[in-house]
Design a protein around this motif. Structure first.
Motif, PDB file in Angstrom:
ATOM      1  N   ARG A  56      14.195   0.615  -2.508  1.00 25.19           N
ATOM      2  CA  ARG A  56      13.941   0.643  -3.941  1.00 25.19           C
ATOM      3  C   ARG A  56      15.173   0.149  -4.680  1.00 25.19           C
ATOM      4  O   ARG A  56      16.304   0.358  -4.235  1.00 25.19           O
ATOM      5  CB  ARG A  56      13.589   2.072  -4.382  1.00 25.19           C
ATOM      6  N   THR A 113      -0.332   2.511   1.744  1.00 30.29           N
ATOM      7  CA  THR A 113       1.064   2.340   1.389  1.00 30.29           C
ATOM      8  C   THR A 113       1.619   1.156   2.166  1.00 30.29           C
ATOM      9  O   THR A 113       1.139   0.823   3.252  1.00 30.29           O
ATOM     10  CB  THR A 113       1.881   3.593   1.740  1.00 30.29           C
ATOM     11  N   ARG A 171       7.230   6.587   5.950  1.00 30.20           N
ATOM     12  CA  ARG A 171       7.250   7.388   4.740  1.00 30.20           C
ATOM     13  C   ARG A 171       7.889   8.759   4.938  1.00 30.20           C
ATOM     14  O   ARG A 171       7.313   9.806   4.647  1.00 30.20           O
ATOM     15  CB  ARG A 171       5.846   7.536   4.160  1.00 30.20           C
ATOM     16  N   TYR A 176       6.223  14.481  -5.211  1.00 31.52           N
ATOM     17  CA  TYR A 176       5.298  14.052  -4.149  1.00 31.52           C
ATOM     18  C   TYR A 176       4.158  13.227  -4.739  1.00 31.52           C
ATOM     19  O   TYR A 176       3.788  12.175  -4.198  1.00 31.52           O
ATOM     20  CB  TYR A 176       4.748  15.266  -3.399  1.00 31.52           C
ATOM     21  N   ASP A 191      10.063   9.901   3.172  1.00 31.10           N
ATOM     22  CA  ASP A 191      10.259  10.518   1.858  1.00 31.10           C
ATOM     23  C   ASP A 191       9.150  11.518   1.555  1.00 31.10           C
ATOM     24  O   ASP A 191       9.405  12.642   1.091  1.00 31.10           O
ATOM     25  CB  ASP A 191      10.327   9.441   0.772  1.00 31.10           C
ATOM     26  N   LEU A 192       7.886  11.146   1.850  1.00 33.18           N
ATOM     27  CA  LEU A 192       6.771  12.059   1.598  1.00 33.18           C
ATOM     28  C   LEU A 192       6.790  13.241   2.563  1.00 33.18           C
ATOM     29  O   LEU A 192       6.493  14.373   2.172  1.00 33.18           O
ATOM     30  CB  LEU A 192       5.450  11.310   1.706  1.00 33.18           C
ATOM     31  N   GLN A 229       3.332   5.298  -4.962  1.00 31.75           N
ATOM     32  CA  GLN A 229       4.230   4.157  -4.893  1.00 31.75           C
ATOM     33  C   GLN A 229       4.343   3.638  -3.470  1.00 31.75           C
ATOM     34  O   GLN A 229       4.042   4.340  -2.515  1.00 31.75           O
ATOM     35  CB  GLN A 229       5.620   4.552  -5.418  1.00 31.75           C
ATOM     36  N   LEU A 268      12.069   9.254 -11.407  1.00 27.58           N
ATOM     37  CA  LEU A 268      11.505   8.467 -10.303  1.00 27.58           C
ATOM     38  C   LEU A 268      11.022   7.095 -10.776  1.00 27.58           C
ATOM     39  O   LEU A 268      10.836   6.194  -9.952  1.00 27.58           O
ATOM     40  CB  LEU A 268      10.356   9.232  -9.651  1.00 27.58           C
ATOM     41  N   ARG A 303       5.555   9.716  -5.701  1.00 24.56           N
ATOM     42  CA  ARG A 303       5.894   8.869  -4.549  1.00 24.56           C
ATOM     43  C   ARG A 303       4.656   8.508  -3.734  1.00 24.56           C
ATOM     44  O   ARG A 303       4.623   7.457  -3.097  1.00 24.56           O
ATOM     45  CB  ARG A 303       6.928   9.588  -3.667  1.00 24.56           C
ATOM     46  N   GLY A 349       6.300   2.406  -0.099  1.00 20.43           N
ATOM     47  CA  GLY A 349       7.478   2.872   0.595  1.00 20.43           C
ATOM     48  C   GLY A 349       8.516   1.780   0.710  1.00 20.43           C
ATOM     49  O   GLY A 349       8.363   0.692   0.156  1.00 20.43           O
TER      50      GLY A 349
END
Length: 378
Positions: free
Chosen positions: A230, A12, A168, A219, A170-171, A225, A360, A222, A227
């Protein structure tokens, strides 16, 4: 010590102030897929419990009976086995959620994040035991308070973990949400049994399961994708219409849950539903469903005409909605046969997952200067 990218691993992009990119190894990606599939399957097994009248197949919780953890076939018959099987599936879902969380924390926060999570897990057990001991002084059914202690410790651990995880988040947040949701599901499931299959709690139990399907799907998206920041990848009107479509989907599912809760499939032969008119609710349920179908068709045609990123997943969503409407009409005309109602329930979760992926895709990561140069050269 720098990490190396193993074959099949997915790096990532750096989103934490110059730190090297992190590796998403194959085990984590496989477990994330298994977690998503398990969340879908448990909706199917939960539906089987309800549709076969096995909701009270295990009369107690967390034990199956006051004397036994597992069902006794001679006493409870096949209903006990079906209900206990769904409880075992909850354990599978929980183990997968823990595995995904720990591997995510290891990848993006290192040993410090993993150790912190384990300490909070131990603290959750201690807190649960304390809640249980106190509740025993006042109520007969005290075990739900043990689960409540676990939930509070898990939420606290999530907050702490997100503070110390450098990349990350978000994850990490999504992984924590799944685990919190699974623990909360165990709590709600127990309350469902203890309240004699209260239709509102049963409906809430299903809705939270559906949300977990969406979170595990998020999950997976993302994780593929990059990080970082966005930006919108679609026109503003398209994004607004997409979110309106989400409201139509939520309304359709909400009235679907009310309709099922008022229908003949209460989960046990001795539980009789009253209050809402299921026939009227079935019509009310169909109205936002048809609006949803029209909105999805509009989005799909627009996305393909403008060649927008969500166009392929909108095809998947459109197919899921069309099949869902077909099954809904079929089951209504056939008098709500159990198998069709079960398929309808699972399709609703898959439709919600497809919509989650579509949303997303409305945004894309901002390319770094190095990425932009590489793209221009290519």
């Amino acid at each position: 010590m720098p990490e190396t990218i193993a074959p099949g691993a997915r790096p990532t992009r750096d989103d934490s102030g110059g730190r090297p990119p992190v590796v998403l190894g194959r085990p984590l990606r496989v477990l994330a897929w298994l977690s998503f599939l398990a969340e879908v399957i448990i909706i199917g097994t939960g539906g089987a419990v309800r549709l076969t009248g096995s909701g009270l197949g295990c009369s107690d919780w967390p034990l199956c009976t006051p004397e036994s953890l597992v069902p006794i076939y001679e006493v409870q018959g096949v209903h006990g086995i079906i209900e206990f099987g769904n409880r075992l599936m909850t354990g599978v879902v929980g183990l997968l959620a823990i595995a995904v969380l720990l591997l995510t924390l290891k990848a993006f926060g290192g040993r410090r994040s993993v150790v912190s999570a384990l300490w909070f897990a131990l603290g959750g057990i201690v807190a649960g035991a304390a809640f249980f001991a106190i509740a025993m002084l006042f109520v007969e059914e005290a075990f739900p308070f043990f689960t409540l202690g676990l939930i509070l410790a898990t939420i606290t651990g999530a907050v702490r973990s997100l503070r110390i995880t450098p990349q990350r988040r978000d994850l990490s947040l999504l992984a924590w949400l799944v685990l919190i949701g699974v623990v909360a599901q165990a709590f709600v499931g127990g309350i469902t049994v203890l309240t004699g299959l209260n239709p509102f709690i049963v409906g809430f139990h299903y809705a939270t399961s559906l949300i977990l399907v969406c979170v595990t799907a998020a999950y997976l998206v993302r994780a593929r994708q990059q990080g970082g920041q966005r930006v919108s990848a679609v026109p503003h009107w398209f994004a607004v219409l997409s979110h309106v479509t989400g409201l139509a989907l939520a309304a359709t599912i909400f009235f679907g849950v009310l309709t099922t809760g008022s229908g003949p499939h209460s989960g046990d032969a001795n539980v009789i539903r009253d209050g809402f008119d299921a026939t009227v609710l079935a019509h009310v349920h169909s109205w936002p469903g048809y609006i949803l179908a029209a909105l999805v068709v509009t989005l799909t045609v627009s996305a393909w005409m403008l060649r927008l990123p969500p166009r392929r997943w909108l095809i998947v969503l459109a197919i899921a909605i069309v099949v869902q409407i077909g099954v809904g009409i079929w089951q209504a005309r056939e008098g709500l046969p159990e198998i069709l109602v079960g398929i309808h329930m699972v399709l609703a979760s898959l439709s919600a997952a497809a919509y989650t992926v579509t949303v997303l895709k409305l945004k894309r990561p901002v390319e770094s200067g190095e990425d932009a140069v590489r793209s221009a050269r290519a």
